[in-house]
Motif scaffolding. Sequence first.
Motif, short mmCIF file in Angstrom:
data_model
loop_
_atom_site.label_atom_id
_atom_site.label_comp_id
_atom_site.label_asym_id
_atom_site.label_seq_id
_atom_site.Cartn_x
_atom_site.Cartn_y
_atom_site.Cartn_z
N VAL A 71 0.83 -1.21 0.00
CA VAL A 71 0.00 0.00 0.00
C VAL A 71 0.86 1.26 0.00
O VAL A 71 0.51 2.25 -0.63
N VAL A 72 1.99 1.25 0.72
CA VAL A 72 2.86 2.41 0.79
C VAL A 72 4.27 2.05 0.36
O VAL A 72 4.68 0.89 0.39
N GLU A 73 5.01 3.09 -0.02
CA GLU A 73 6.44 2.95 -0.26
C GLU A 73 7.16 3.89 0.71
O GLU A 73 6.64 4.96 1.04
N VAL A 74 8.30 3.44 1.18
CA VAL A 74 9.07 4.19 2.17
C VAL A 74 10.43 4.50 1.57
O VAL A 74 11.11 3.61 1.07
N TRP A 75 10.81 5.78 1.62
CA TRP A 75 12.08 6.24 1.08
C TRP A 75 12.92 6.83 2.21
O TRP A 75 12.40 7.57 3.04
N LYS A 76 14.18 6.51 2.23
CA LYS A 76 15.11 7.05 3.23
C LYS A 76 16.06 8.02 2.53
O LYS A 76 16.49 7.78 1.42
N GLY A 77 16.37 9.11 3.21
CA GLY A 77 17.29 10.09 2.65
C GLY A 77 17.75 11.05 3.72
O GLY A 77 17.54 10.82 4.92
N TYR A 78 18.37 12.11 3.28
CA TYR A 78 18.89 13.12 4.20
C TYR A 78 18.45 14.50 3.77
O TYR A 78 18.35 14.79 2.57
N GLN A 79 18.18 15.34 4.74
CA GLN A 79 17.94 16.75 4.50
C GLN A 79 19.02 17.46 5.32
O GLN A 79 18.95 17.50 6.55
N GLY A 80 20.04 17.93 4.62
CA GLY A 80 21.23 18.40 5.33
C GLY A 80 21.92 17.17 5.92
O GLY A 80 22.17 16.20 5.23
N SER A 81 22.18 17.21 7.19
CA SER A 81 22.81 16.05 7.83
C SER A 81 21.79 15.21 8.60
O SER A 81 22.16 14.23 9.24
N ARG A 82 20.51 15.57 8.49
CA ARG A 82 19.47 14.85 9.24
C ARG A 82 18.83 13.76 8.40
O ARG A 82 18.38 14.02 7.27
N PRO A 83 18.77 12.55 8.92
CA PRO A 83 18.08 11.49 8.18
C PRO A 83 16.57 11.77 8.12
O PRO A 83 15.99 12.30 9.08
N GLN A 84 15.98 11.48 7.01
CA GLN A 84 14.55 11.70 6.80
C GLN A 84 13.92 10.44 6.21
O GLN A 84 14.57 9.70 5.48
N THR A 85 12.66 10.24 6.51
CA THR A 85 11.88 9.14 5.93
C THR A 85 10.68 9.75 5.24
O THR A 85 9.90 10.48 5.86
N LEU A 86 10.52 9.44 3.96
CA LEU A 86 9.39 9.91 3.17
C LEU A 86 8.48 8.72 2.90
O LEU A 86 8.95 7.64 2.54
N VAL A 87 7.19 8.91 3.08
CA VAL A 87 6.21 7.84 2.87
C VAL A 87 5.21 8.31 1.83
O VAL A 87 4.72 9.44 1.89
N ARG A 88 4.92 7.43 0.86
CA ARG A 88 3.93 7.74 -0.18
C ARG A 88 3.07 6.51 -0.43
O ARG A 88 3.50 5.38 -0.22
N LEU A 89 1.86 6.76 -0.94
CA LEU A 89 1.03 5.66 -1.40
C LEU A 89 1.61 5.13 -2.71
O LEU A 89 2.09 5.90 -3.54
N THR A 90 1.55 3.84 -2.89
CA THR A 90 1.91 3.25 -4.18
C THR A 90 0.71 3.43 -5.12
O THR A 90 -0.40 3.76 -4.67
N ARG A 91 0.91 3.19 -6.40
CA ARG A 91 -0.23 3.22 -7.33
C ARG A 91 -1.29 2.22 -6.89
O ARG A 91 -2.48 2.52 -6.87
N GLU A 92 -0.81 1.02 -6.56
CA GLU A 92 -1.72 -0.04 -6.10
C GLU A 92 -2.43 0.40 -4.81
O GLU A 92 -3.64 0.19 -4.65
N GLY A 93 -1.69 1.03 -3.90
CA GLY A 93 -2.28 1.49 -2.65
C GLY A 93 -3.36 2.52 -2.86
O GLY A 93 -4.42 2.48 -2.23
N ARG A 94 -3.11 3.45 -3.77
CA ARG A 94 -4.11 4.48 -4.09
C ARG A 94 -5.36 3.83 -4.68
O ARG A 94 -6.49 4.16 -4.31
N GLN A 95 -5.18 2.86 -5.59
CA GLN A 95 -6.33 2.18 -6.21
C GLN A 95 -7.11 1.40 -5.15
O GLN A 95 -8.34 1.44 -5.12
N ARG A 96 -6.41 0.71 -4.28
CA ARG A 96 -7.08 -0.06 -3.22
C ARG A 96 -7.84 0.87 -2.28
O ARG A 96 -8.93 0.54 -1.81
N PHE A 97 -7.28 2.04 -2.00
CA PHE A 97 -7.96 3.01 -1.14
C PHE A 97 -9.22 3.52 -1.81
O PHE A 97 -10.28 3.64 -1.16
N VAL A 98 -9.16 3.82 -3.10
CA VAL A 98 -10.34 4.28 -3.85
C VAL A 98 -11.43 3.20 -3.82
O VAL A 98 -12.61 3.49 -3.60
#
Length: 132
Positions: A71-98
């Motif tokens: 349902v979701v995808e999770v992305w790890k990255g950095y903003q400056g020197s701080r670790p960040q986690t970004l979460v988004r719905l997948t295409r499948e997740g969006r369709q299942r939610f609809v």
Amino acid sequence: MANLKTKNPASTGRFAYDGLERVIHEKARLGIVTSLATHPEGLLFNDLKELCSLTDGNLSRHLQMLHEAGVVEVWKGYQGSRPQTLVRLTREGRQRFVEYIAVLENVVTDALKAPRTAPVANPDVNKGWSPA
């Protein structure tokens, strides 16, 4: 004993609402998915945590379940020197939610068709029955 209506074979399972997916239907996960549906670019972990009023641990566990279900995808990255986690719905997740919302709309429609008043006590109906 009161004459109760018997099941009509055509209505068997009428109110089962199979499209209410358990992975989405749980209150916290429904909040997560709804938040993500309204933010197609995704949300940072802390923003999502605040929107859903969840603790770090609760949000992490629910995201893990949603991720494993596709349902979701999770992305790890950095903003400056701080670790960040970004979460988004997948295409499948969006369709299942609809699809989930469409079934939920059926639930609401069915509930609104029901009588809006409590049944009047009828001594003939209550013969042979007692409160549990």
